[in-house]
Scaffold this active site. Sequence first.
Site, PDB file in Angstrom:
ATOM      1  N   GLY A  12     -18.723  32.462 -17.919  1.00 22.13           N
ATOM      2  CA  GLY A  12     -19.446  33.644 -18.406  1.00 22.13           C
ATOM      3  C   GLY A  12     -20.472  33.400 -19.498  1.00 22.13           C
ATOM      4  O   GLY A  12     -20.759  34.300 -20.283  1.00 22.13           O
ATOM      5  N   ASN A  14     -23.671  32.966 -19.011  1.00 20.31           N
ATOM      6  CA  ASN A  14     -24.825  33.825 -18.701  1.00 20.31           C
ATOM      7  C   ASN A  14     -24.526  35.276 -19.050  1.00 20.31           C
ATOM      8  O   ASN A  14     -25.395  35.989 -19.569  1.00 20.31           O
ATOM      9  CB  ASN A  14     -25.220  33.688 -17.226  1.00 20.31           C
ATOM     10  CG  ASN A  14     -26.076  32.456 -16.989  1.00 20.31           C
ATOM     11  OD1 ASN A  14     -27.232  32.411 -17.395  1.00 20.31           O
ATOM     12  ND2 ASN A  14     -25.497  31.433 -16.367  1.00 20.31           N
ATOM     13  N   MET A  90     -18.647  33.297  -7.772  1.00 24.78           N
ATOM     14  CA  MET A  90     -18.525  32.222  -6.783  1.00 24.78           C
ATOM     15  C   MET A  90     -18.112  32.709  -5.392  1.00 24.78           C
ATOM     16  O   MET A  90     -17.292  32.074  -4.735  1.00 24.78           O
ATOM     17  CB  MET A  90     -17.515  31.177  -7.284  1.00 24.78           C
ATOM     18  CG  MET A  90     -17.872  30.567  -8.610  1.00 24.78           C
ATOM     19  SD  MET A  90     -19.410  29.639  -8.537  1.00 24.78           S
ATOM     20  CE  MET A  90     -18.826  28.182  -7.690  1.00 24.78           C
ATOM     21  N   ARG A  91     -18.659  33.839  -4.996  1.00 25.02           N
ATOM     22  CA  ARG A  91     -18.368  34.316  -3.638  1.00 25.02           C
ATOM     23  C   ARG A  91     -19.669  34.714  -2.952  1.00 25.02           C
ATOM     24  O   ARG A  91     -20.593  35.190  -3.610  1.00 25.02           O
ATOM     25  CB  ARG A  91     -17.418  35.514  -3.687  1.00 25.02           C
ATOM     26  CG  ARG A  91     -16.040  35.149  -4.221  1.00 25.02           C
ATOM     27  CD  ARG A  91     -15.082  36.283  -4.043  1.00 25.02           C
ATOM     28  NE  ARG A  91     -14.863  36.624  -2.650  1.00 25.02           N
ATOM     29  CZ  ARG A  91     -13.956  36.056  -1.867  1.00 25.02           C
ATOM     30  NH1 ARG A  91     -13.198  35.088  -2.325  1.00 25.02           N
ATOM     31  NH2 ARG A  91     -13.804  36.454  -0.625  1.00 25.02           N
ATOM     32  N   ILE A  92     -19.688  34.514  -1.655  1.00 27.25           N
ATOM     33  CA  ILE A  92     -20.858  34.952  -0.893  1.00 27.25           C
ATOM     34  C   ILE A  92     -20.784  36.481  -0.777  1.00 27.25           C
ATOM     35  O   ILE A  92     -19.744  37.036  -0.420  1.00 27.25           O
ATOM     36  CB  ILE A  92     -20.849  34.333   0.532  1.00 27.25           C
ATOM     37  CG1 ILE A  92     -20.793  32.809   0.453  1.00 27.25           C
ATOM     38  CG2 ILE A  92     -22.040  34.851   1.342  1.00 27.25           C
ATOM     39  CD1 ILE A  92     -22.107  32.109   0.337  1.00 27.25           C
ATOM     40  N   ASN A 107     -29.265  37.211  -8.816  1.00 31.24           N
ATOM     41  CA  ASN A 107     -28.368  36.075  -9.039  1.00 31.24           C
ATOM     42  C   ASN A 107     -29.111  35.001  -9.811  1.00 31.24           C
ATOM     43  O   ASN A 107     -30.333  34.910  -9.746  1.00 31.24           O
ATOM     44  CB  ASN A 107     -27.921  35.530  -7.670  1.00 31.24           C
ATOM     45  CG  ASN A 107     -26.992  34.331  -7.808  1.00 31.24           C
ATOM     46  OD1 ASN A 107     -26.048  34.348  -8.606  1.00 31.24           O
ATOM     47  ND2 ASN A 107     -27.248  33.269  -7.055  1.00 31.24           N
ATOM     48  N   HIS A 109     -29.308  30.800 -10.296  1.00 24.49           N
ATOM     49  CA  HIS A 109     -28.926  29.563  -9.603  1.00 24.49           C
ATOM     50  C   HIS A 109     -29.469  28.367 -10.392  1.00 24.49           C
ATOM     51  O   HIS A 109     -30.630  28.378 -10.808  1.00 24.49           O
ATOM     52  CB  HIS A 109     -29.503  29.582  -8.182  1.00 24.49           C
ATOM     53  CG  HIS A 109     -29.087  28.393  -7.378  1.00 24.49           C
ATOM     54  ND1 HIS A 109     -27.823  28.278  -6.834  1.00 24.49           N
ATOM     55  CD2 HIS A 109     -29.747  27.251  -7.059  1.00 24.49           C
ATOM     56  CE1 HIS A 109     -27.736  27.121  -6.201  1.00 24.49           C
ATOM     57  NE2 HIS A 109     -28.884  26.481  -6.315  1.00 24.49           N
ATOM     58  N   ASP A 145     -28.356  31.923  -1.544  1.00 24.53           N
ATOM     59  CA  ASP A 145     -29.426  31.560  -2.493  1.00 24.53           C
ATOM     60  C   ASP A 145     -30.815  31.587  -1.852  1.00 24.53           C
ATOM     61  O   ASP A 145     -31.664  30.737  -2.153  1.00 24.53           O
ATOM     62  CB  ASP A 145     -29.149  30.172  -3.114  1.00 24.53           C
ATOM     63  CG  ASP A 145     -27.796  30.109  -3.805  1.00 24.53           C
ATOM     64  OD1 ASP A 145     -27.431  31.075  -4.487  1.00 24.53           O
ATOM     65  OD2 ASP A 145     -27.100  29.082  -3.661  1.00 24.53           O
TER      66      ASP A 145
HETATM   67  C1  GRF Z   1     -24.423  28.776 -13.847  1.00 26.62           C
HETATM   68  O1  GRF Z   1     -24.888  27.461 -13.820  1.00 26.62           O
HETATM   69  C2  GRF Z   1     -25.100  29.608 -12.786  1.00 26.62           C
HETATM   70  O2  GRF Z   1     -26.415  29.233 -12.551  1.00 26.62           O
HETATM   71  C3  GRF Z   1     -24.273  29.322 -11.577  1.00 26.62           C
HETATM   72  O3  GRF Z   1     -22.945  29.236 -12.044  1.00 26.62           O
HETATM   73  C4  GRF Z   1     -22.962  28.869 -13.430  1.00 26.62           C
HETATM   74  C5  GRF Z   1     -22.224  29.946 -14.163  1.00 26.62           C
HETATM   75  O4  GRF Z   1     -22.072  29.667 -15.523  1.00 26.62           O
HETATM   76  N1  GRF Z   1     -24.472  30.333 -10.568  1.00 26.62           N
HETATM   77  P1  GRF Z   1     -21.551  30.784 -16.517  1.00 26.62           P
HETATM   78  O5  GRF Z   1     -20.236  31.331 -15.922  1.00 26.62           O
HETATM   79  O6  GRF Z   1     -22.600  31.847 -16.608  1.00 26.62           O
HETATM   80  O7  GRF Z   1     -21.316  30.075 -17.817  1.00 26.62           O
END
Ligand code: GRF
Length: 200
Positions: A12, A14, A90-92, A107, A109, A145
């Site tokens: 988390g 981000n 982490m799910r589609i 999203n 990436h 993606d």
């Molecule tokens: C990040 O690198 C993001 O780009 C990818 O998964 C990671 C998540 O990191 N989709 P966080 O949980 O936000 O620390």
Amino acid sequence: MINLGVLISGRGSNLQAIIDSAEAGQIPAKVAVVISNRSDAFGLERAKKHNIPAVVFEPEKFKDKNTYELEIVKTLKQRKVELVCLAGYMRIVGGVLLEHYQGRMINIHPALLPAFPGLHVQKAALDHGVKVSGATVHFVDAGCDTGPIIVQAAVPVFESDTEETLSARILEQEHKIYPLAIKLFAEGKIKIQGRRVVIK
Ligand code: GRF
């Protein structure tokens, strides 16, 4: 001011960057709810610390993907979410979430899409020998993606890099461009034209 729903699965960081930008008044948005598919996601602690409602929906506990996603949609609607932000989710994403939020779901990436979609992307970038990588914020569509790109930031790749050092350099950029993309969306400056995102 728009309401955000942030979907997470883990650390988390981000999510934290989004919360911090919102609390600092740097983006006209507030995190209305955090939804995790895992009960052990550290991001849940971050939400609690900031008094943000956080819920866990474990997909294994639902009959199928549609039922699971309907529960998410219900919560997002209850919280009047206008933009769904996947942040290490982490799910589609399936048909139900897309049906309700396509065009309002983004999203982040850790690569310069369309290079290196999917998982373990920093390792894939190193193995491939690229000299530049980076981060991408994009709209979510039915592919993995593949949706229209909103913002990208590039970082150099050094010969001495490991997966960890490259990931850290990219993450620093993620924490800048995710709030930026949200700001552009919240200010109504984003228009999708086919594959292209035009910033007004
Ligand atoms: C990040 O690198 C993001 O780009 C990818 O998964 C990671 C998540 O990191 N989709 P966080 O949980 O936000 O620390």
